[in-house]
Design a protein around this motif. Structure first.
Motif, PDB file in Angstrom:
ATOM      1  N   SER A  65     -45.428  59.461   4.849  1.00 39.84           N
ATOM      2  CA  SER A  65     -44.415  60.231   5.576  1.00 39.84           C
ATOM      3  C   SER A  65     -42.994  59.919   5.109  1.00 39.84           C
ATOM      4  CB  SER A  65     -44.539  59.969   7.078  1.00 39.84           C
ATOM      5  OG  SER A  65     -44.303  58.608   7.352  1.00 39.84           O
ATOM      6  N   LEU A  66     -42.869  59.040   4.118  1.00 40.99           N
ATOM      7  CA  LEU A  66     -41.547  58.674   3.625  1.00 40.99           C
ATOM      8  C   LEU A  66     -41.138  59.526   2.436  1.00 40.99           C
ATOM      9  CD1 LEU A  66     -41.802  54.773   3.657  1.00 40.99           C
ATOM     10  CD2 LEU A  66     -40.816  56.261   5.397  1.00 40.99           C
ATOM     11  N   ASP A  67     -39.828  59.601   2.216  1.00 41.86           N
ATOM     12  CA  ASP A  67     -39.358  60.270   1.013  1.00 41.86           C
ATOM     13  C   ASP A  67     -39.680  59.390  -0.200  1.00 41.86           C
ATOM     14  OD1 ASP A  67     -37.078  58.417   0.413  1.00 41.86           O
ATOM     15  OD2 ASP A  67     -36.282  59.226   2.274  1.00 41.86           O
ATOM     16  N   GLU A  68     -39.588  59.959  -1.388  1.00 46.03           N
ATOM     17  CA  GLU A  68     -39.976  59.248  -2.609  1.00 46.03           C
ATOM     18  C   GLU A  68     -39.170  57.964  -2.821  1.00 46.03           C
ATOM     19  OE1 GLU A  68     -40.317  61.558  -6.201  1.00 46.03           O
ATOM     20  OE2 GLU A  68     -41.104  63.263  -5.075  1.00 46.03           O
ATOM     21  N   LYS A  69     -37.870  57.988  -2.519  1.00 47.74           N
ATOM     22  CA  LYS A  69     -37.025  56.807  -2.717  1.00 47.74           C
ATOM     23  C   LYS A  69     -37.511  55.638  -1.861  1.00 47.74           C
ATOM     24  CE  LYS A  69     -32.233  55.215  -2.219  1.00 47.74           C
ATOM     25  NZ  LYS A  69     -32.379  54.216  -1.181  1.00 47.74           N
ATOM     26  N   ASN A  70     -37.738  55.880  -0.554  1.00 49.10           N
ATOM     27  CA  ASN A  70     -38.206  54.808   0.329  1.00 49.10           C
ATOM     28  C   ASN A  70     -39.612  54.355  -0.043  1.00 49.10           C
ATOM     29  OD1 ASN A  70     -36.214  53.982   2.312  1.00 49.10           O
ATOM     30  ND2 ASN A  70     -36.254  56.110   2.987  1.00 49.10           N
ATOM     31  N   ARG A  76     -34.026  53.813  16.880  1.00 52.82           N
ATOM     32  CA  ARG A  76     -32.790  53.299  16.274  1.00 52.82           C
ATOM     33  C   ARG A  76     -32.997  52.838  14.834  1.00 52.82           C
ATOM     34  NH1 ARG A  76     -31.964  50.182  21.629  1.00 52.82           N
ATOM     35  NH2 ARG A  76     -30.967  51.776  22.887  1.00 52.82           N
ATOM     36  N   LEU A  77     -34.168  53.075  14.298  1.00 51.85           N
ATOM     37  CA  LEU A  77     -34.499  52.656  12.935  1.00 51.85           C
ATOM     38  C   LEU A  77     -34.751  53.863  12.048  1.00 51.85           C
ATOM     39  CD1 LEU A  77     -37.187  49.966  13.882  1.00 51.85           C
ATOM     40  CD2 LEU A  77     -34.802  49.515  13.269  1.00 51.85           C
ATOM     41  N   SER A  78     -34.536  53.695  10.766  1.00 50.23           N
ATOM     42  CA  SER A  78     -34.913  54.750   9.818  1.00 50.23           C
ATOM     43  C   SER A  78     -36.420  54.668   9.582  1.00 50.23           C
ATOM     44  CB  SER A  78     -34.175  54.543   8.490  1.00 50.23           C
ATOM     45  OG  SER A  78     -34.692  53.407   7.809  1.00 50.23           O
ATOM     46  N   GLY A  79     -36.976  55.669   8.948  1.00 49.54           N
ATOM     47  CA  GLY A  79     -38.403  55.658   8.625  1.00 49.54           C
ATOM     48  C   GLY A  79     -38.770  54.476   7.749  1.00 49.54           C
ATOM     49  N   GLY A  80     -37.926  54.170   6.778  1.00 46.99           N
ATOM     50  CA  GLY A  80     -38.173  53.031   5.896  1.00 46.99           C
ATOM     51  C   GLY A  80     -38.132  51.708   6.643  1.00 46.99           C
ATOM     52  N   GLN A  81     -37.203  51.588   7.605  1.00 49.74           N
ATOM     53  CA  GLN A  81     -37.120  50.361   8.393  1.00 49.74           C
ATOM     54  C   GLN A  81     -38.336  50.194   9.289  1.00 49.74           C
ATOM     55  OE1 GLN A  81     -33.340  51.328  10.064  1.00 49.74           O
ATOM     56  NE2 GLN A  81     -32.182  50.243   8.475  1.00 49.74           N
ATOM     57  N   ARG A  82     -38.830  51.297   9.853  1.00 49.70           N
ATOM     58  CA  ARG A  82     -40.053  51.221  10.668  1.00 49.70           C
ATOM     59  C   ARG A  82     -41.229  50.762   9.800  1.00 49.70           C
ATOM     60  NH1 ARG A  82     -37.716  55.736  13.193  1.00 49.70           N
ATOM     61  NH2 ARG A  82     -38.822  57.207  11.873  1.00 49.70           N
ATOM     62  N   GLN A  83     -41.340  51.340   8.587  1.00 45.32           N
ATOM     63  CA  GLN A  83     -42.430  50.941   7.686  1.00 45.32           C
ATOM     64  C   GLN A  83     -42.311  49.461   7.338  1.00 45.32           C
ATOM     65  OE1 GLN A  83     -44.464  54.084   8.031  1.00 45.32           O
ATOM     66  NE2 GLN A  83     -45.215  52.713   6.500  1.00 45.32           N
ATOM     67  N   ARG A  84     -41.103  48.997   7.093  1.00 45.46           N
ATOM     68  CA  ARG A  84     -40.906  47.589   6.745  1.00 45.46           C
ATOM     69  C   ARG A  84     -41.251  46.675   7.925  1.00 45.46           C
ATOM     70  NH1 ARG A  84     -36.941  50.249   3.677  1.00 45.46           N
ATOM     71  NH2 ARG A  84     -37.055  49.697   1.478  1.00 45.46           N
ATOM     72  N   ILE A  85     -40.978  47.120   9.148  1.00 44.00           N
ATOM     73  CA  ILE A  85     -41.404  46.333  10.320  1.00 44.00           C
ATOM     74  C   ILE A  85     -42.932  46.288  10.359  1.00 44.00           C
ATOM     75  CG2 ILE A  85     -41.564  46.362  12.856  1.00 44.00           C
ATOM     76  CD1 ILE A  85     -38.582  46.972  12.907  1.00 44.00           C
ATOM     77  N   GLY A  86     -43.579  47.410  10.027  1.00 41.54           N
ATOM     78  CA  GLY A  86     -45.046  47.421   9.948  1.00 41.54           C
ATOM     79  C   GLY A  86     -45.556  46.451   8.900  1.00 41.54           C
ATOM     80  N   ILE A  87     -44.879  46.385   7.766  1.00 42.03           N
ATOM     81  CA  ILE A  87     -45.263  45.441   6.711  1.00 42.03           C
ATOM     82  C   ILE A  87     -45.059  44.008   7.196  1.00 42.03           C
ATOM     83  CG2 ILE A  87     -44.653  44.571   4.411  1.00 42.03           C
ATOM     84  CD1 ILE A  87     -43.950  47.553   3.712  1.00 42.03           C
ATOM     85  N   ALA A  88     -43.900  43.747   7.813  1.00 43.75           N
ATOM     86  CA  ALA A  88     -43.629  42.404   8.346  1.00 43.75           C
ATOM     87  C   ALA A  88     -44.684  42.018   9.385  1.00 43.75           C
ATOM     88  CB  ALA A  88     -42.224  42.351   8.952  1.00 43.75           C
ATOM     89  N   ARG A  89     -45.058  42.954  10.237  1.00 41.30           N
ATOM     90  CA  ARG A  89     -46.092  42.693  11.248  1.00 41.30           C
ATOM     91  C   ARG A  89     -47.412  42.321  10.575  1.00 41.30           C
ATOM     92  NH1 ARG A  89     -47.045  47.624  14.963  1.00 41.30           N
ATOM     93  NH2 ARG A  89     -45.070  46.944  15.839  1.00 41.30           N
ATOM     94  N   TYR A  96     -52.990  44.716   8.247  1.00 41.20           N
ATOM     95  CA  TYR A  96     -53.233  46.155   8.157  1.00 41.20           C
ATOM     96  C   TYR A  96     -51.957  46.939   8.461  1.00 41.20           C
ATOM     97  CZ  TYR A  96     -55.052  50.756   9.486  1.00 41.20           C
ATOM     98  OH  TYR A  96     -55.274  52.108   9.600  1.00 41.20           O
ATOM     99  N   ILE A  97     -51.664  47.911   7.606  1.00 44.78           N
ATOM    100  CA  ILE A  97     -50.517  48.793   7.814  1.00 44.78           C
ATOM    101  C   ILE A  97     -51.034  50.223   7.873  1.00 44.78           C
ATOM    102  CG2 ILE A  97     -48.250  49.511   6.985  1.00 44.78           C
ATOM    103  CD1 ILE A  97     -48.322  46.917   5.232  1.00 44.78           C
ATOM    104  N   PRO A  98     -51.042  50.825   9.057  1.00 48.19           N
ATOM    105  CA  PRO A  98     -51.535  52.198   9.185  1.00 48.19           C
ATOM    106  C   PRO A  98     -50.495  53.221   8.740  1.00 48.19           C
ATOM    107  CG  PRO A  98     -50.802  51.413  11.312  1.00 48.19           C
ATOM    108  CD  PRO A  98     -50.641  50.263  10.346  1.00 48.19           C
ATOM    109  N   GLN A  99     -50.897  54.462   8.711  1.00 47.79           N
ATOM    110  CA  GLN A  99     -49.994  55.547   8.340  1.00 47.79           C
ATOM    111  C   GLN A  99     -48.838  55.653   9.336  1.00 47.79           C
ATOM    112  OE1 GLN A  99     -51.938  59.263   7.628  1.00 47.79           O
ATOM    113  NE2 GLN A  99     -50.050  60.337   7.196  1.00 47.79           N
ATOM    114  N   ASP A 100     -49.141  55.582  10.604  1.00 52.49           N
ATOM    115  CA  ASP A 100     -48.119  55.666  11.646  1.00 52.49           C
ATOM    116  C   ASP A 100     -47.952  54.294  12.280  1.00 52.49           C
ATOM    117  OD1 ASP A 100     -47.679  58.503  11.433  1.00 52.49           O
ATOM    118  OD2 ASP A 100     -49.636  58.769  12.397  1.00 52.49           O
ATOM    119  N   ILE A 101     -46.791  53.706  12.074  1.00 49.67           N
ATOM    120  CA  ILE A 101     -46.494  52.380  12.626  1.00 49.67           C
ATOM    121  C   ILE A 101     -46.145  52.542  14.102  1.00 49.67           C
ATOM    122  CG2 ILE A 101     -44.987  50.357  12.468  1.00 49.67           C
ATOM    123  CD1 ILE A 101     -46.708  50.809   9.961  1.00 49.67           C
TER     124      ILE A 101
END
Length: 189
Positions: free
Chosen positions: A137-142, A107-120, A47-52
């Motif tokens: 909550s991410l920009d379109e590119k991320n 110390r992480l970008s928003g995209g890196q936090r999301q990717r940690i959530g995905i890895a989790r 499960y990956i929630p909106q807020d990691i």
């Protein structure tokens, strides 16, 4: 699963996860009611929630969240990091997986936090990956990069995601819309 803000997407996700019971009907998977064995059902889900939620600890401990240090499977952490497309980022860190990410992952970008959530979510090798507005909550590119990564996983697992953004439909094999408290399948291809 698409729908306007407040349409009930998160509630439906909670029902799919087995966190809420439907007020009417039942949830069946492969002709079996998930209520008969919630624990077995939930063990199959990442499960990956909106807020990691990120703890002030290492990348490794954030991926293997809730697992005692002695029980962390480093190979599973590395596999999850690779699947979440974080390998290049981690390799370039002086302490690699043992790098501390700071309070709430400062110390992480928003995209890196999301990717940690995905890895989790991928750590325990689920059969089903569920995202609840996980990239809103991410920009379109991320968001695009994350969905491209997830798209490469759909041959390995079932991915269910809720979003209010209709632009993400290109990643769907099936599309459902919640409108006026009803769930409707949409033919879109």
């Amino acid at each position: 699963i698409i729908g306007a803000t407040g349409a009930g997407k998160s509630t439906l996700i909670d029902i799919i996860l087995g966190l809420l019971e439907p007020s009417d009907g039942e949830v069946n998977v492969d002709s079996k009611n998930i209520k008969k064995n919630y624990r077995m059902w939930q063990k199959q889900i990442g499960y990956i929630p909106q807020d990691i939620y990120i703890i002030d600890d290492t990348i490794s401990r954030n991926v293997a969240f809730g697992i005692s240090d002695n029980d962390i499977d480093e190979k599973s952490v590395e596999r999850s990091i690779k699947l979440a497309q974080l390998s290049d980022f981690v390799i370039n860190l002086p302490q690699g997986l043992e790098t501390f990410v700071g309070n709430r992952g400062i110390r992480l970008s928003g995209g890196q936090r999301q990717r940690i959530g995905i890895a989790r979510a991928l750590y325990n090798q689920p059969e089903i990956l569920v995202l609840d507005e996980a990239t809103s909550s991410l920009d379109e590119k991320n968001e695009f990069e994350i969905f491209e990564e997830l798209n490469s996983l759909k041959t390995k697992l079932t991915i269910v995601f809720a979003s209010h953004r209709k632009t993400l439909r290109k990643y769907c094999d099936s599309l459902f819309e919640i409108e006026n408290k009803k769930l409707n399948k949409i033919n879109f291809k």
